[in-house]
Design an enzyme around this catalytic site. Sequence first.
Site, PDB file in Angstrom:
ATOM      1  CG  LEU A  33      -1.841  -1.223   1.318  1.00 48.06           C
ATOM      2  CD1 LEU A  33      -2.645  -1.182   2.617  1.00 48.06           C
ATOM      3  CD2 LEU A  33      -2.770  -1.306   0.115  1.00 48.06           C
ATOM      4  CG  HIS A  37      -3.170   1.305  -2.334  1.00 46.06           C
ATOM      5  ND1 HIS A  37      -1.818   1.149  -2.460  1.00 46.06           N
ATOM      6  CD2 HIS A  37      -3.723   0.546  -3.313  1.00 46.06           C
ATOM      7  CE1 HIS A  37      -1.549   0.323  -3.465  1.00 46.06           C
ATOM      8  NE2 HIS A  37      -2.696  -0.055  -4.004  1.00 46.06           N
ATOM      9  CB  SER A 185       2.673   2.497  -9.461  1.00 40.93           C
ATOM     10  OG  SER A 185       2.701   1.134  -9.811  1.00 40.93           O
TER      11      SER A 185
HETATM   12  P1  AMP Z   1      -3.653  -1.930  -6.957  1.00 39.82           P
HETATM   13  O1  AMP Z   1      -3.277  -2.351  -5.575  1.00 39.82           O
HETATM   14  O2  AMP Z   1      -2.499  -1.436  -7.772  1.00 39.82           O
HETATM   15  O3  AMP Z   1      -4.500  -2.948  -7.667  1.00 39.82           O
HETATM   16  O4  AMP Z   1      -4.580  -0.663  -6.793  1.00 39.82           O
HETATM   17  C1  AMP Z   1      -5.736  -0.689  -5.983  1.00 39.82           C
HETATM   18  C2  AMP Z   1      -6.549   0.545  -6.246  1.00 39.82           C
HETATM   19  O5  AMP Z   1      -5.747   1.697  -5.940  1.00 39.82           O
HETATM   20  C3  AMP Z   1      -6.961   0.691  -7.714  1.00 39.82           C
HETATM   21  O6  AMP Z   1      -8.300   1.177  -7.766  1.00 39.82           O
HETATM   22  C4  AMP Z   1      -5.985   1.693  -8.251  1.00 39.82           C
HETATM   23  O7  AMP Z   1      -6.483   2.458  -9.329  1.00 39.82           O
HETATM   24  C5  AMP Z   1      -5.775   2.584  -7.037  1.00 39.82           C
HETATM   25  N1  AMP Z   1      -4.513   3.312  -7.162  1.00 39.82           N
HETATM   26  C6  AMP Z   1      -3.288   2.785  -7.417  1.00 39.82           C
HETATM   27  N2  AMP Z   1      -2.365   3.768  -7.532  1.00 39.82           N
HETATM   28  C7  AMP Z   1      -3.031   4.934  -7.371  1.00 39.82           C
HETATM   29  C8  AMP Z   1      -2.647   6.302  -7.384  1.00 39.82           C
HETATM   30  N3  AMP Z   1      -1.391   6.683  -7.604  1.00 39.82           N
HETATM   31  N4  AMP Z   1      -3.604   7.241  -7.177  1.00 39.82           N
HETATM   32  C9  AMP Z   1      -4.898   6.866  -6.960  1.00 39.82           C
HETATM   33  N5  AMP Z   1      -5.316   5.598  -6.932  1.00 39.82           N
HETATM   34  C10 AMP Z   1      -4.406   4.645  -7.130  1.00 39.82           C
END
Ligand code: AMP
Length: 283
Positions: A33, A37, A185
Amino acid sequence: MRRTDSIEETRGVVRYWREHGHSVGLVPTMGFLHEGHVSLIRRARVDNEKVAVSIFVNPIQFGPGEDYESYPRDLERDLSVLSEENVDLVFIPSPEQMYSKEHFVYVDVESLGDVLCGAQRPGHFRGVCTVVAKLFNIFRPDRAYFGQKDAQQLTIIMQMARDLNFGVEIVRCPIVREPDGLALSSRNAYLSEKERKAALVIPRSLSLARNALENGERDAGRIRIIIAGEIEKEPLACIGYVEVVDASSLRPVERIDRPVLAAVAVKIGPARLIDNFMYPEDS
Ligand code: AMP
């Protein structure tokens, strides 16, 4: 903070909340995270009485040769982030809990799934939609929170919620960036110091494009050239795609005469990074 790994126990917790009249917000994640997140969790906290987060690196959304095995994981750190955010429930299932040997039914995505990331990662959005559908059925949340960082995923999930009548409100949350512009990310963890610097070409190329749009450029081909031209100056960057698409249909446009999404995928060292912006911004 309650922690569950079984579907039945999770359902029980949410059922109890419902019986007490609480609204439920769900934030699906793959863990490791970061502030992106956390922004989703804080938004969910504002809108709902109870906030649930799932952490699951979903094997079926990774293709052969992709980074399922090496995807960054740090459960201890994630748990401390979540308890600091006063999350009510974290669901951390095993792959076996989510996919039995007799799992035969998947959610298929048609036209929105065959462009951008979907064109380069066959089966990716089928995997994403299947796991999100399962999470929606397990939690039956009032609202679910997704980041604009994964713009195509968000568009497809909104479509899925509509097409399959989930009755879940999908909340779009803005991209959270580092102070130097790099979108947060989990995959940024793959970058060496040198690659991390090289990755700044991504937000730089997008802001050049945004400036051109703000100065009246309406030729989508020109916008693509501005973005690709900047990325190509960086020797460590390899373009996956540079696209300007209709913000709703995700189909490529020639003239920018409606809301568009400018989206890129760029490989920097071992990391495949994506980023985007909408124009106009609030479309
Ligand atoms: P993930 O753990 O990468 O699958 O992401 C989980 C959620 O967090 C998804 O809805 C992503 O779009 C969101 N998310 C990931 N990185 C970002 C970011 N930099 N800004 C906003 N939301 C994010």
